[in-house]
Enzyme design. Sequence first.
Site, PDB file in Angstrom:
ATOM      1  N   CYS A   1       0.464  -1.089  -0.345  1.00 49.58           N
ATOM      2  CA  CYS A   1      -0.173  -0.024   0.106  1.00 49.58           C
ATOM      3  C   CYS A   1       0.260   0.836  -0.095  1.00 49.58           C
ATOM      4  O   CYS A   1      -0.096   2.582  -0.285  1.00 49.58           O
ATOM      5  CB  CYS A   1      -0.763   0.339   1.234  1.00 49.58           C
TER       6      CYS A   1
ATOM      7  N   HIS B   1      -3.418   7.310   2.513  1.00 46.00           N
ATOM      8  CA  HIS B   1      -3.742   5.656   1.942  1.00 46.00           C
ATOM      9  C   HIS B   1      -5.031   5.552   2.750  1.00 46.00           C
ATOM     10  O   HIS B   1      -5.069   5.500   3.418  1.00 46.00           O
ATOM     11  CB  HIS B   1      -2.723   4.422   2.928  1.00 46.00           C
TER      12      HIS B   1
ATOM     13  N   ASN C   1     -10.360  -0.043  -0.226  1.00 49.02           N
ATOM     14  CA  ASN C   1      -8.424  -0.102  -0.284  1.00 49.02           C
ATOM     15  C   ASN C   1      -8.395  -0.530  -0.872  1.00 49.02           C
ATOM     16  O   ASN C   1      -7.821  -1.759  -1.255  1.00 49.02           O
ATOM     17  CB  ASN C   1      -8.006  -0.774   0.814  1.00 49.02           C
TER      18      ASN C   1
HETATM   19  N1  ACO Z   1     -18.215  -8.870   9.235  1.00 49.16           N
HETATM   20  C1  ACO Z   1     -17.994  -9.315  10.015  1.00 49.16           C
HETATM   21  N2  ACO Z   1     -17.666  -9.239  11.102  1.00 49.16           N
HETATM   22  C2  ACO Z   1     -16.429  -9.539  10.843  1.00 49.16           C
HETATM   23  C3  ACO Z   1     -16.234  -9.066   9.737  1.00 49.16           C
HETATM   24  C4  ACO Z   1     -17.075  -8.627   8.946  1.00 49.16           C
HETATM   25  N3  ACO Z   1     -16.935  -8.451   6.956  1.00 49.16           N
HETATM   26  N4  ACO Z   1     -14.852  -8.465   9.592  1.00 49.16           N
HETATM   27  C5  ACO Z   1     -14.547  -9.093  11.390  1.00 49.16           C
HETATM   28  N5  ACO Z   1     -15.449  -9.282  12.255  1.00 49.16           N
HETATM   29  C6  ACO Z   1     -15.876  -9.414  12.928  1.00 49.16           C
HETATM   30  C7  ACO Z   1     -13.970 -10.693  13.298  1.00 49.16           C
HETATM   31  O1  ACO Z   1     -14.128 -12.679  13.004  1.00 49.16           O
HETATM   32  C8  ACO Z   1     -14.395 -10.247  15.474  1.00 49.16           C
HETATM   33  O2  ACO Z   1     -15.155 -11.103  16.106  1.00 49.16           O
HETATM   34  P1  ACO Z   1     -14.931 -12.058  17.429  1.00 49.16           P
HETATM   35  O3  ACO Z   1     -14.487 -10.596  18.471  1.00 49.16           O
HETATM   36  O4  ACO Z   1     -15.789 -12.609  17.555  1.00 49.16           O
HETATM   37  O5  ACO Z   1     -13.550 -13.081  17.390  1.00 49.16           O
HETATM   38  C9  ACO Z   1     -15.273  -9.320  15.548  1.00 49.16           C
HETATM   39  O6  ACO Z   1     -15.633  -8.708  13.704  1.00 49.16           O
HETATM   40  C10 ACO Z   1     -13.968  -7.410  15.352  1.00 49.16           C
HETATM   41  O7  ACO Z   1     -12.915  -8.181  14.537  1.00 49.16           O
HETATM   42  P2  ACO Z   1     -11.792  -7.206  14.532  1.00 49.16           P
HETATM   43  O8  ACO Z   1     -10.898  -8.237  13.690  1.00 49.16           O
HETATM   44  O9  ACO Z   1     -11.783  -6.819  15.906  1.00 49.16           O
HETATM   45  O10 ACO Z   1     -12.133  -5.614  13.763  1.00 49.16           O
HETATM   46  P3  ACO Z   1     -11.400  -4.548  13.558  1.00 49.16           P
HETATM   47  O11 ACO Z   1     -12.530  -3.036  14.139  1.00 49.16           O
HETATM   48  O12 ACO Z   1      -9.681  -4.299  14.201  1.00 49.16           O
HETATM   49  O13 ACO Z   1     -11.810  -4.513  12.290  1.00 49.16           O
HETATM   50  C11 ACO Z   1      -9.881  -4.143  10.193  1.00 49.16           C
HETATM   51  C12 ACO Z   1     -11.067  -4.681  11.105  1.00 49.16           C
HETATM   52  C13 ACO Z   1     -11.243  -3.734   9.252  1.00 49.16           C
HETATM   53  C14 ACO Z   1     -10.043  -4.952   9.088  1.00 49.16           C
HETATM   54  C15 ACO Z   1      -9.371  -3.503  11.004  1.00 49.16           C
HETATM   55  O14 ACO Z   1      -8.720  -3.900  11.812  1.00 49.16           O
HETATM   56  C16 ACO Z   1      -8.317  -2.439   9.966  1.00 49.16           C
HETATM   57  O15 ACO Z   1      -8.880  -1.532   8.822  1.00 49.16           O
HETATM   58  N6  ACO Z   1      -6.816  -2.522   9.981  1.00 49.16           N
HETATM   59  C17 ACO Z   1      -5.958  -1.474   9.254  1.00 49.16           C
HETATM   60  C18 ACO Z   1      -6.131  -2.392   8.133  1.00 49.16           C
HETATM   61  C19 ACO Z   1      -4.773  -1.614   7.664  1.00 49.16           C
HETATM   62  O16 ACO Z   1      -4.289  -0.639   7.600  1.00 49.16           O
HETATM   63  N7  ACO Z   1      -3.774  -2.508   6.818  1.00 49.16           N
HETATM   64  C20 ACO Z   1      -2.166  -2.053   6.033  1.00 49.16           C
HETATM   65  C21 ACO Z   1      -2.361  -1.176   4.821  1.00 49.16           C
HETATM   66  S1  ACO Z   1      -3.097  -2.492   3.880  1.00 49.16           S
HETATM   67  C22 ACO Z   1      -2.348  -3.588   3.213  1.00 49.16           C
HETATM   68  O17 ACO Z   1      -0.967  -2.691   2.677  1.00 49.16           O
HETATM   69  C23 ACO Z   1      -2.445  -4.353   1.784  1.00 49.16           C
END
Ligand code: ACO
Length: 343
Positions: free
Chosen positions: A116, A258, A288
């Site tokens: 990214c 980003h 993204n």
């Molecule tokens: N729908 C419903 N529930 C979901 C989904 C979904 N699509 N995805 C995950 N959940 C659930 C999980 O299983 C978890 O359930 P549990 O508590 O029973 O285990 C719960 O929702 C919470 O999941 P988290 O992973 O804690 O959710 P979070 O609020 O952290 O959001 C996300 C996840 C959107 C991926 C976030 O962590 C994020 O944006 N992270 C950073 C991503 C990023 O910046 N990446 C770097 C750049 S990308 C690259 O380099 C390619």
Amino acid sequence: MPSPQPRTAVLCGTGSHLPPRRVDNDELSRVLDTSDEWIRSRTGIGARHWADPGTTTSDLAAAAGARAVADAGVSEVDAVVVATTTPDRPCPATAPVVAGKLGLTGVAAFDVAAVCTGFIYGLATATGLIAAGAARRVLLIGAETYSSILDPADRTTSVIFGDGAGAVVLRAGEPGEPGAVGPFDLGSDGDGVDLITVRGGGAEQRLSGREPEPGDRYFAMAGKSVFWQAVRNMSKSARAVLDQAGWRVDEVDHLVGHQANLRILNRLADDIGIPRERSITNIAEVGNTSAASIPLALDQARAAGRLRAGDRVLLTAFGGGLTWGSTTLTWPEQATTRTEERT
Ligand code: ACO
């Protein structure tokens, strides 16, 4: 003898392209255990575009690149640089294919791989080519088809990533002139290799002696661990580059981070001390798009009339590697008004 004028990269054209197929959250909710409410509240994403079968990253890149070249009003460039995580093939690079599709066979062409952060690394590379006198004009494209590496059964990644391409043309110019790309802050942390990865398809897996597992071909991300690292590293890097540029935070007209997650972008703006309304976001409609995210956001913001000549723009990104990077630019007159209608 007078010393030669230092050369730097100056932005003189932009373009972008999205594949036509728009996939909204409701469509994903029909095949995955998720909901529009969850996706919007956790990520700010309402829809993304995915390429149809038969479309490749080089197709999207060539479409965005053609628009940027037309916008710059040039018929030739000396180099084509493609930032991508989803090259058409592991070998060769995608950029020569893109150059060929654009009728630019013969020019220098290579890829930059920084996930990214690829577009920021690509800007640094293009600036280096121009400063060294190796190129007078560079076409830099961020292009991705993440749909090709997403596990359709994985709700944690499928809802986040989209396909698309954004491009800029950079020409040789002088530091300080409108459009000039400013200083860079770039960094990496290889200890985070497993946090954002596609395990299979590379030499590590091929030489491991073990049979590939089905999941090896898919993109995997430890979203929670990455979230705070993304905020911290982009904010630190953005501050470092503002210091180098000699810009105060209140002088920044637009923050273009980003487009990883709207919550990350909001925290980032708060951390740096930039009002959220100065943060340019298009994640609601495109998700993204990794290396394509910043040039796509720039081109769409410009089309919406949001970027004006002389505006001070701060760019920052974070991604797999781990990698991060930031730079600044002053928006140029040339890339403010469009000479053609775009779709
Ligand atoms: N729908 C419903 N529930 C979901 C989904 C979904 N699509 N995805 C995950 N959940 C659930 C999980 O299983 C978890 O359930 P549990 O508590 O029973 O285990 C719960 O929702 C919470 O999941 P988290 O992973 O804690 O959710 P979070 O609020 O952290 O959001 C996300 C996840 C959107 C991926 C976030 O962590 C994020 O944006 N992270 C950073 C991503 C990023 O910046 N990446 C770097 C750049 S990308 C690259 O380099 C390619």
